[in-house]
Design an enzyme around this catalytic site. Structure first.
Site, short mmCIF file in Angstrom:
data_model
loop_
_atom_site.label_atom_id
_atom_site.label_comp_id
_atom_site.label_asym_id
_atom_site.label_seq_id
_atom_site.Cartn_x
_atom_site.Cartn_y
_atom_site.Cartn_z
N CYS A 140 2.63 0.72 -2.82
CA CYS A 140 3.33 0.84 -1.56
C CYS A 140 3.84 2.26 -1.50
O CYS A 140 4.87 2.59 -2.09
CB CYS A 140 4.46 -0.16 -1.44
SG CYS A 140 5.08 -0.24 0.24
N ILE A 180 -8.37 -2.71 2.02
CA ILE A 180 -7.55 -1.65 1.47
C ILE A 180 -6.10 -1.79 1.95
O ILE A 180 -5.84 -2.39 2.99
CB ILE A 180 -8.09 -0.25 1.90
CG1 ILE A 180 -8.13 -0.12 3.40
CG2 ILE A 180 -9.40 0.01 1.27
CD1 ILE A 180 -8.60 1.24 3.94
#
Lengths: 318, 270
Positions: free
Chosen positions: A133, A194
């Site tokens: 992230c 993705i």
């Protein structure tokens, strides 16, 4: 509801009603969208990423519209594992499979600890590791871009859980296949790809970079060709199934990813535009399959071919 | 039915003020109810996100919900809406969010520009007795930026312009302040307009010990609390380590101004 049989597809030991899952971060913890999007008409969902401790998220502006997509920097806002277990999981338990809990962390042990706490729980079928992230990367280190750390994190979780284990891969890399192989070696049952691409927007009024940290994750149809290329590559290189994610807006997009080798797909940003998911639900998928003369999702999977550089003989074109 | 995914037909666009229009829509299919301060998300051609529009009204007649919005052409989304024609179809969802509480006792409405829309809805929707106890102040920079709705006379609106070309000269808040000074009224303040105005309303409310309900405007990708994009910083009194933001779409758009950390909000404003 249309006949779901031609839509069903295998993902490891599971049989999904349709290849369509709702992507992490785009459907709350699951129940939030269940009221407007009948879960029986899709394959399942992935919860927003849960971390060991609660996170309040990033300051605004958190989002920015772009050409064909958006940038976000939500900052993994979530209630933390304790409240997830006590408040969210009981609601998730009431929804139909396929239910995936997304886990986030800073290091392998964060993921492992959460996986261990969740392993004895029922009400969901799989874990997805959000290995990347970019919005919460600490000191510029993004665990998900380093194959060795990906392998380590997946292995640490594998040792603590018997649940179906999905590793979500970042596209912010030179070699997505190396990340996929590392996940496979660590014991992942599937990879999803993705995650978002790093991007920056400009707010001309204030001359500041958007979203607030100066960059965020790009999603939406703008990234779909990148995602398709990576999913195609991964599906040919790996033994484990690949779940395709990236800018899927409608049924045609779903089928493109299946053709490129995806065993399932995740729909994310499109849900912000239409939280009822009408364009990716069973009826839409079935309609598109009829138009494209696709007999079943399963039979379509992985049939994407490169164009031949040699012209076929004229008679072959008839 | 809390909200619905819908397709609406544009019935017409009417010029309202310089660069501002009233758009009227009819919703196809079953319709939920809507209350003042709630909004709809409309997917407009050529832009990626739906755009949130506060409702000017919402009524069910002939079995279909009809609603109007008042908008200014400020960007790509509203430019696209301006270019649409009667009969065009638009997808969207709503009504969404938390609106204004029902009027109880003296209530002063403070409208900046096209922020007048939900406040007129709130006035119209309230009982005659409540309407008697309410006042509306409506300001813009110039006379041509004020929407001369016939309802302004009905509700005896106090108009203000910065250049004095209509109503009182000065800001809408100058007028409110003067009226507060003139009498002993202790109204609840309902405000809608630019974020700078809402912040000023908050400070006025604090200064006079009043309560202010403000309608927050910010980009909202989903409009229903799922994307977590429209975060508003929480005031220190309410913020914790775990919860520092509320969402304008699901915790608002109308919220008590005391919930907002205005200093941080100003730093984050776009």
């Amino acid at each position: 509801m249309p006949d779901l049989a031609p839509l069903s597809i295998s993902l490891g030991p599971f049989r999904l009603r349709t290849p369509v899952l709702l992507a992490s971060g785009c459907c709350g913890y699951g129940p939030e969208l269940a009221g407007c999007l009948p879960m029986e008409e899709i394959g399942g969902f992935v919860t927003k990423t849960v971390t060991l401790r609660p996170r309040p998220g990033n300051p605004p502006p958190r989002v920015r519209e772009t050409a064909g997509g958006m940038l976000n920097s939500i900052g993994l806002e979530n209630v933390g594992l304790e409240r997830f277990l006590s408040e969210k999981l009981p609601q998730i338990r009431r929804l139909p499979p396929f239910r995936v809990v997304s886990l986030g962390g800073y290091q392998a042990s964060d993921y492992a600890e959460q996986a261990g706490r969740l392993d004895g729980q029922d009400g969901f079928e799989a874990l997805e590791l959000n290995l990347s992230c970019p919005n919460v990367a600490q000191g510029g280190l993004d665990l998900g871009t380093d194959p060795a750390r990906v392998r380590e994190a997946v292995r640490a979780v594998r040792e603590r859980t018997g649940k179906f284990l999905i590793a979500k891969l970042t596209p912010n890399t030179q070699d997505v296949v190396a990340l996929g192989r590392a996940a496979e070696e660590g014991g992942a049952d599937a990879v999803s790809a993705i995650n978002t691409l790093v991007g920056t927007g400009v707010d001309w009024h204030t001359r500041t970079a958007m979203p607030s940290p100066g960059s965020g994750g790009l999603s939406g149809p703008a990234i779909r060709p990148v995602a398709l290329a990576m999913v195609w590559k991964l599906s040919r290189a790996l033994q484990v199934p690949v779940i395709g994610i990236g800018g899927i807006m409608d049924a045609r997009d779903v089928l493109e990813f299946v053709l490129a080798g995806a065993s399932a797909v995740q729909v994310g940003t499109a849900l912000f535009l239409d939280p009822s998911g009408a364009r990716v639900r069973a009826a839409a998928l079935r309609g598109e399959m009829d138009i494209l003369r696709v007999g079943s999702c399963e039979s379509l999977r992985g049939n994407l071919e490169k164009r031949s550089t040699h012209a076929p003989p004229r008679e072959a074109l008839r | 039915m809390a909200w619905t995914r819908f397709q609406v037909r544009l019935l017409g666009l009417t010029p309202a003020a310089e660069g501002q229009y009233v758009a009227e829509f009819r919703l196809q299919g079953p319709a939920p109810d809507a209350s003042p301060g709630q909004f709809v998300q409309l997917s407009l051609p050529g832009v990626f996100w739906p755009r949130p529009f506060s409702l000017l009204d919402w009524e069910v007649r002939d079995g279909a919900a009809h609603f109007r919005i008042l908008f200014a052409v400020v960007g790509e989304g509203t430019r696209a809406l301006r270019s649409m024609s009667a009969g065009d179809l638009v997808e969207g969802h709503g009504p969404l969010g938390l609106g204004y509480p029902a009027i109880e006792g003296p209530t002063w409405m403070i409208a900046g520009g096209y922020g007048v829309a939900p406040l007129l809805f709130a006035l119209r929707a309230s009982a005659p007795g409540a309407q008697q106890s309410a006042r509306i102040f409506y300001g813009a920079a110039r006379a041509d930026l004020l929407w001369r709705s016939p309802e302004l006379d009905r509700f005896a609106a106090t108009l203000t312009t910065m250049d004095g070309s209509a109503g009182r000269r000065g800001t809408v808040l100058d007028a409110v302040r003067a009226e507060l000074d003139a009498g002993g009224a202790r109204p609840v303040l309902y405000a809608c307009g630019p974020m700078g105005l809402l912040e000023a309303v908050h400070h006025l409310a604090v200064e006079r010990g009043l309560r202010a309900m403000v309608s927050i405007e910010t980009p909202m990708p989903c409009g229903m609390g799922v994307c977590r994009g429209c975060a508003v910083p929480l005031a220190a009194a309410e913020a914790t380590d775990e919860k520092r933001y509320v969402m304008a779409c699901e915790d608002g758009p109308v919220m008590d101004s005391a919930r907002v950390d205005w200093e941080q909000e100003r730093a984050c404003r776009i």
